[in-house]
Scaffold this motif. Sequence first.
Motif, short mmCIF file in Angstrom:
data_model
loop_
_atom_site.label_atom_id
_atom_site.label_comp_id
_atom_site.label_asym_id
_atom_site.label_seq_id
_atom_site.Cartn_x
_atom_site.Cartn_y
_atom_site.Cartn_z
N PRO A 66 -12.45 1.50 8.28
CA PRO A 66 -12.64 2.95 8.34
C PRO A 66 -11.62 3.66 9.23
N TYR A 67 -10.94 2.92 10.09
CA TYR A 67 -9.96 3.52 10.99
C TYR A 67 -8.55 3.58 10.36
N THR A 68 -8.39 3.01 9.17
CA THR A 68 -7.12 3.13 8.46
C THR A 68 -7.20 4.38 7.60
N GLU A 69 -6.09 4.77 7.04
CA GLU A 69 -6.07 5.94 6.17
C GLU A 69 -6.41 5.58 4.73
N PHE A 70 -6.81 4.33 4.51
CA PHE A 70 -7.13 3.84 3.17
C PHE A 70 -8.63 3.62 3.03
N ALA A 71 -9.07 3.18 1.84
CA ALA A 71 -10.48 2.98 1.57
C ALA A 71 -11.06 1.88 2.45
N ALA A 72 -12.32 2.02 2.83
CA ALA A 72 -13.00 1.00 3.64
C ALA A 72 -13.47 -0.15 2.76
N ALA A 73 -13.81 0.14 1.53
CA ALA A 73 -14.23 -0.88 0.54
C ALA A 73 -14.43 -0.23 -0.79
N ALA A 118 0.83 -1.21 0.00
CA ALA A 118 0.00 0.00 0.00
C ALA A 118 0.86 1.25 0.00
N ASN A 119 1.91 1.26 0.80
CA ASN A 119 2.80 2.42 0.84
C ASN A 119 3.51 2.63 -0.49
N GLU A 120 3.92 1.55 -1.12
CA GLU A 120 4.57 1.64 -2.43
C GLU A 120 3.59 2.18 -3.48
N LEU A 121 2.35 1.74 -3.42
CA LEU A 121 1.34 2.21 -4.37
C LEU A 121 1.10 3.71 -4.21
N VAL A 122 1.04 4.17 -2.98
CA VAL A 122 0.85 5.60 -2.72
C VAL A 122 2.04 6.39 -3.27
N ARG A 123 3.25 5.87 -3.07
CA ARG A 123 4.45 6.55 -3.61
C ARG A 123 4.40 6.62 -5.13
N GLU A 124 3.72 5.65 -5.74
CA GLU A 124 3.60 5.62 -7.20
C GLU A 124 2.42 6.48 -7.70
N GLY A 125 1.73 7.14 -6.77
CA GLY A 125 0.67 8.06 -7.18
C GLY A 125 -0.75 7.52 -7.10
N VAL A 126 -0.94 6.33 -6.54
CA VAL A 126 -2.29 5.79 -6.38
C VAL A 126 -2.94 6.47 -5.17
N PRO A 127 -4.12 7.05 -5.34
CA PRO A 127 -4.80 7.68 -4.20
C PRO A 127 -5.18 6.64 -3.14
N LYS A 128 -5.06 7.02 -1.88
CA LYS A 128 -5.39 6.11 -0.79
C LYS A 128 -6.83 5.62 -0.85
N GLU A 129 -7.73 6.43 -1.40
CA GLU A 129 -9.13 6.02 -1.50
C GLU A 129 -9.34 4.94 -2.56
N ASP A 130 -8.30 4.60 -3.32
CA ASP A 130 -8.38 3.51 -4.30
C ASP A 130 -7.68 2.25 -3.81
N ILE A 131 -7.26 2.23 -2.55
CA ILE A 131 -6.57 1.07 -1.98
C ILE A 131 -7.36 0.56 -0.78
N VAL A 132 -7.73 -0.72 -0.81
CA VAL A 132 -8.45 -1.35 0.29
C VAL A 132 -7.52 -2.35 0.96
N LEU A 133 -7.32 -2.19 2.25
CA LEU A 133 -6.53 -3.16 3.03
C LEU A 133 -7.48 -4.27 3.47
N ALA A 134 -7.75 -5.19 2.55
CA ALA A 134 -8.76 -6.21 2.78
C ALA A 134 -8.36 -7.23 3.84
N PHE A 135 -7.09 -7.23 4.24
CA PHE A 135 -6.67 -8.15 5.31
C PHE A 135 -7.12 -7.65 6.67
N HIS A 136 -7.63 -6.42 6.74
CA HIS A 136 -8.26 -5.91 7.97
C HIS A 136 -9.76 -6.22 7.92
N ALA A 137 -10.34 -6.51 9.04
CA ALA A 137 -11.78 -6.77 9.10
C ALA A 137 -12.55 -5.54 8.59
N PRO A 138 -13.67 -5.75 7.92
CA PRO A 138 -14.43 -4.62 7.37
C PRO A 138 -14.76 -3.53 8.38
#
Length: 113
Positions: A106-113, A82-102
């Motif tokens: 919302p408590y991460t800085e990335f998309a909820a879904a 996720a950090n590498e993707l952000v460095r490459e210009g991907v907006p955080k709202e386009d990245i879902v950390l699906a390994f976290h429970a749904p």
Amino acid sequence: MDKMNRYRELIKRLMSHYVEIDNRRLPPGIEHLLIMDEERDHYIWLNLGWSERKRLNTATMYVRLKEGKIWIEEDWTDFGLANELVREGVPKEDIVLAFHAPELRPYTEFAAA
């Protein structure tokens, strides 16, 4: 290049690079396999083999494209895709950390879904 094609190319490039680096320090009997299903948008870094008489069959990283976003299903790396993707210009709202429970996403800085 549209957004999803850009994401596909970025994921393939980053994961290929990571596997190439990790292959330099492979223990005997272990293979790192990079499985890319571009038709269904699934990208898996798989470790396969035998270590100390035990079967190894684990995913270091599993990423898929779904609903216009990058879903990181597994990431057992130190650097964090996720950090590498952000460095490459991907907006955080386009990245879902699906390994976290749904309910925790919302408590991460990335998309909820």
